[in-house]
Design a protein around this motif. Structure first.
Motif, PDB file in Angstrom:
ATOM      1  N   ASP A  19       0.832  -1.575  -0.335  1.00  0.00           N
ATOM      2  CA  ASP A  19      -0.354   0.163  -0.066  1.00  0.00           C
ATOM      3  C   ASP A  19       0.663   1.678   0.328  1.00  0.00           C
ATOM      4  OD1 ASP A  19      -2.472  -1.443   0.355  1.00  0.00           O
ATOM      5  OD2 ASP A  19      -2.817  -1.641   2.905  1.00  0.00           O
ATOM      6  N   LEU A  20       2.040   1.480   0.942  1.00  0.00           N
ATOM      7  CA  LEU A  20       2.633   2.624   1.397  1.00  0.00           C
ATOM      8  C   LEU A  20       3.571   2.741  -0.330  1.00  0.00           C
ATOM      9  CD1 LEU A  20       3.330   4.824   2.620  1.00  0.00           C
ATOM     10  CD2 LEU A  20       5.349   3.250   4.092  1.00  0.00           C
ATOM     11  N   ALA A  21       4.175   1.592  -0.770  1.00  0.00           N
ATOM     12  CA  ALA A  21       4.917   1.789  -2.418  1.00  0.00           C
ATOM     13  C   ALA A  21       3.919   2.305  -3.078  1.00  0.00           C
ATOM     14  CB  ALA A  21       5.276   0.131  -2.146  1.00  0.00           C
ATOM     15  N   LYS A  22       2.429   1.471  -3.125  1.00  0.00           N
ATOM     16  CA  LYS A  22       1.980   2.122  -4.500  1.00  0.00           C
ATOM     17  C   LYS A  22       1.473   3.790  -4.680  1.00  0.00           C
ATOM     18  CE  LYS A  22      -1.009  -1.897  -5.366  1.00  0.00           C
ATOM     19  NZ  LYS A  22      -1.674  -2.864  -5.765  1.00  0.00           N
ATOM     20  N   TYR A  23       1.472   4.168  -3.409  1.00  0.00           N
ATOM     21  CA  TYR A  23       1.253   5.575  -2.986  1.00  0.00           C
ATOM     22  C   TYR A  23       2.137   6.196  -3.458  1.00  0.00           C
ATOM     23  CZ  TYR A  23       0.408  10.256  -0.376  1.00  0.00           C
ATOM     24  OH  TYR A  23       0.768  11.591  -0.038  1.00  0.00           O
ATOM     25  N   LEU A  24       3.542   5.439  -2.994  1.00  0.00           N
ATOM     26  CA  LEU A  24       4.449   6.320  -2.907  1.00  0.00           C
ATOM     27  C   LEU A  24       5.718   6.300  -4.650  1.00  0.00           C
ATOM     28  CD1 LEU A  24       6.573   5.829   0.483  1.00  0.00           C
ATOM     29  CD2 LEU A  24       5.659   7.721  -0.766  1.00  0.00           C
ATOM     30  N   GLY A  25       5.154   5.643  -4.927  1.00  0.00           N
ATOM     31  CA  GLY A  25       5.395   5.259  -6.619  1.00  0.00           C
ATOM     32  C   GLY A  25       7.222   4.311  -6.466  1.00  0.00           C
ATOM     33  N   VAL A  26       6.939   3.371  -5.841  1.00  0.00           N
ATOM     34  CA  VAL A  26       8.133   2.717  -5.573  1.00  0.00           C
ATOM     35  C   VAL A  26       7.495   1.702  -5.404  1.00  0.00           C
ATOM     36  CG1 VAL A  26       9.700   4.870  -4.310  1.00  0.00           C
ATOM     37  CG2 VAL A  26       8.229   2.992  -2.532  1.00  0.00           C
ATOM     38  N   THR A  27       9.096   0.963  -5.220  1.00  0.00           N
ATOM     39  CA  THR A  27       8.828  -0.790  -5.080  1.00  0.00           C
ATOM     40  C   THR A  27       8.173  -1.505  -3.416  1.00  0.00           C
ATOM     41  OG1 THR A  27      11.001  -1.467  -5.036  1.00  0.00           O
ATOM     42  CG2 THR A  27      10.065  -1.087  -7.100  1.00  0.00           C
ATOM     43  N   ARG A  28       7.898  -2.313  -3.538  1.00  0.00           N
ATOM     44  CA  ARG A  28       7.666  -3.047  -1.911  1.00  0.00           C
ATOM     45  C   ARG A  28       8.614  -3.374  -1.420  1.00  0.00           C
ATOM     46  NH1 ARG A  28       8.788  -6.981   0.498  1.00  0.00           N
ATOM     47  NH2 ARG A  28       9.047  -8.004  -1.265  1.00  0.00           N
ATOM     48  N   SER A  29       9.377  -3.999  -2.675  1.00  0.00           N
ATOM     49  CA  SER A  29      10.603  -3.789  -2.063  1.00  0.00           C
ATOM     50  C   SER A  29      11.853  -3.128  -1.194  1.00  0.00           C
ATOM     51  CB  SER A  29      11.772  -4.884  -2.464  1.00  0.00           C
ATOM     52  OG  SER A  29      12.117  -4.263  -4.055  1.00  0.00           O
ATOM     53  N   GLY A  30      11.787  -2.054  -2.496  1.00  0.00           N
ATOM     54  CA  GLY A  30      12.123  -0.104  -1.835  1.00  0.00           C
ATOM     55  C   GLY A  30      11.939   0.236  -0.156  1.00  0.00           C
ATOM     56  N   VAL A  31      10.092  -0.196  -0.515  1.00  0.00           N
ATOM     57  CA  VAL A  31       9.951   0.008   1.128  1.00  0.00           C
ATOM     58  C   VAL A  31      10.397  -0.704   2.552  1.00  0.00           C
ATOM     59  CG1 VAL A  31       7.484   0.552   2.837  1.00  0.00           C
ATOM     60  CG2 VAL A  31       7.488   1.178   1.062  1.00  0.00           C
ATOM     61  N   SER A  32      10.353  -1.839   1.971  1.00  0.00           N
ATOM     62  CA  SER A  32      10.894  -3.303   2.353  1.00  0.00           C
ATOM     63  C   SER A  32      12.475  -3.367   3.489  1.00  0.00           C
ATOM     64  CB  SER A  32      10.692  -4.473   2.029  1.00  0.00           C
ATOM     65  OG  SER A  32      11.559  -5.006   3.296  1.00  0.00           O
ATOM     66  N   ALA A  33      13.112  -2.671   2.298  1.00  0.00           N
ATOM     67  CA  ALA A  33      14.389  -2.550   2.768  1.00  0.00           C
ATOM     68  C   ALA A  33      14.382  -0.473   3.320  1.00  0.00           C
ATOM     69  CB  ALA A  33      15.442  -1.415   1.097  1.00  0.00           C
ATOM     70  N   TRP A  34      13.731   0.032   3.706  1.00  0.00           N
ATOM     71  CA  TRP A  34      14.121   1.437   4.285  1.00  0.00           C
ATOM     72  C   TRP A  34      13.195   0.590   5.457  1.00  0.00           C
ATOM     73  CZ3 TRP A  34       9.842   4.284   0.768  1.00  0.00           C
ATOM     74  CH2 TRP A  34      10.593   5.479  -0.213  1.00  0.00           C
ATOM     75  N   GLU A  35      13.123  -0.098   6.051  1.00  0.00           N
ATOM     76  CA  GLU A  35      11.952  -0.375   6.668  1.00  0.00           C
ATOM     77  C   GLU A  35      12.820  -1.236   7.487  1.00  0.00           C
ATOM     78  OE1 GLU A  35       8.558  -1.590   7.001  1.00  0.00           O
ATOM     79  OE2 GLU A  35       7.475  -0.012   6.151  1.00  0.00           O
ATOM     80  N   GLY A  37      16.216  -0.908   7.262  1.00  0.00           N
ATOM     81  CA  GLY A  37      17.927  -0.322   7.433  1.00  0.00           C
ATOM     82  C   GLY A  37      18.760  -0.504   6.291  1.00  0.00           C
ATOM     83  N   ILE A  38      18.258  -1.496   5.247  1.00  0.00           N
ATOM     84  CA  ILE A  38      19.670  -1.972   4.748  1.00  0.00           C
ATOM     85  C   ILE A  38      19.770  -0.282   3.836  1.00  0.00           C
ATOM     86  CG2 ILE A  38      19.239  -3.058   2.092  1.00  0.00           C
ATOM     87  CD1 ILE A  38      17.982  -5.284   3.568  1.00  0.00           C
ATOM     88  N   SER A  39      19.008   0.358   2.669  1.00  0.00           N
ATOM     89  CA  SER A  39      18.561   1.538   2.427  1.00  0.00           C
ATOM     90  C   SER A  39      17.860   3.043   2.562  1.00  0.00           C
ATOM     91  CB  SER A  39      18.706   1.665   0.935  1.00  0.00           C
ATOM     92  OG  SER A  39      16.781   1.009   0.385  1.00  0.00           O
ATOM     93  N   VAL A  40      18.220   3.938   2.709  1.00  0.00           N
ATOM     94  CA  VAL A  40      18.375   5.045   2.890  1.00  0.00           C
ATOM     95  C   VAL A  40      16.251   5.561   2.265  1.00  0.00           C
ATOM     96  CG1 VAL A  40      17.869   6.978   4.012  1.00  0.00           C
ATOM     97  CG2 VAL A  40      19.864   5.421   4.843  1.00  0.00           C
ATOM     98  N   PRO A  41      15.259   6.026   2.359  1.00  0.00           N
ATOM     99  CA  PRO A  41      15.163   6.958   1.024  1.00  0.00           C
ATOM    100  C   PRO A  41      15.298   8.268   0.787  1.00  0.00           C
ATOM    101  CG  PRO A  41      13.963   6.856   3.621  1.00  0.00           C
ATOM    102  CD  PRO A  41      14.823   5.901   3.432  1.00  0.00           C
ATOM    103  N   SER A  42      15.225   8.597  -0.451  1.00  0.00           N
ATOM    104  CA  SER A  42      15.658  10.100  -0.975  1.00  0.00           C
ATOM    105  C   SER A  42      15.234  10.739  -0.518  1.00  0.00           C
ATOM    106  CB  SER A  42      15.182  10.073  -1.883  1.00  0.00           C
ATOM    107  OG  SER A  42      13.728   9.946  -2.493  1.00  0.00           O
TER     108      SER A  42
END
Length: 98
Positions: A19-35, A37-42
């Motif tokens: 849901d969050l990924a769709k809202y932001l226009g990113v992938t679910r794996s991107g949101v997962s990586a943020w949560e 701590g593997i990557s940081v959102p821009s």
């Protein structure tokens, strides 16, 4: 800190990573990586997350300990009710600590 706050705010909604990924226009794996701590959102997404969750960017980044609530769009009477509720909850918490 950022990872935990994103996950906590998302779960409070409640919404999925998809849901969050769709809202932001990113992938679910991107949101997962943020949560995780593997990557940081821009910076762009940090601002978008803050707007979406109605918190400050400082709160998301761990610079502030408490989240703030926007009272924009509420009437003066509504705002007084919110303040009364906050005071009630604070006094209830203080009484429970005794």
């Amino acid at each position: 800190m950022l990872a935990e706050r994103i996950k906590h705010l998302r779960e409070q909604r409640p919404m999925t990573q998809v849901d969050l990924a769709k809202y932001l226009g990113v992938t679910r794996s991107g949101v997962s990586a943020w949560e995780m701590g593997i990557s940081v959102p821009s910076t762009q997404y940090i601002v978008e997350l803050a707007k979406f969750f109605n918190v400050s960017t400082d709160y998301l980044l761990g610079m502030e300990e408490t989240a703030s609530v926007s009272l924009q769009g509420l009437t003066e009477k509504d705002i007084q009710i919110v303040y009364s509720l906050i005071e009630h909850l604070r006094s209830k918490g203080a009484n429970n600590e005794e």
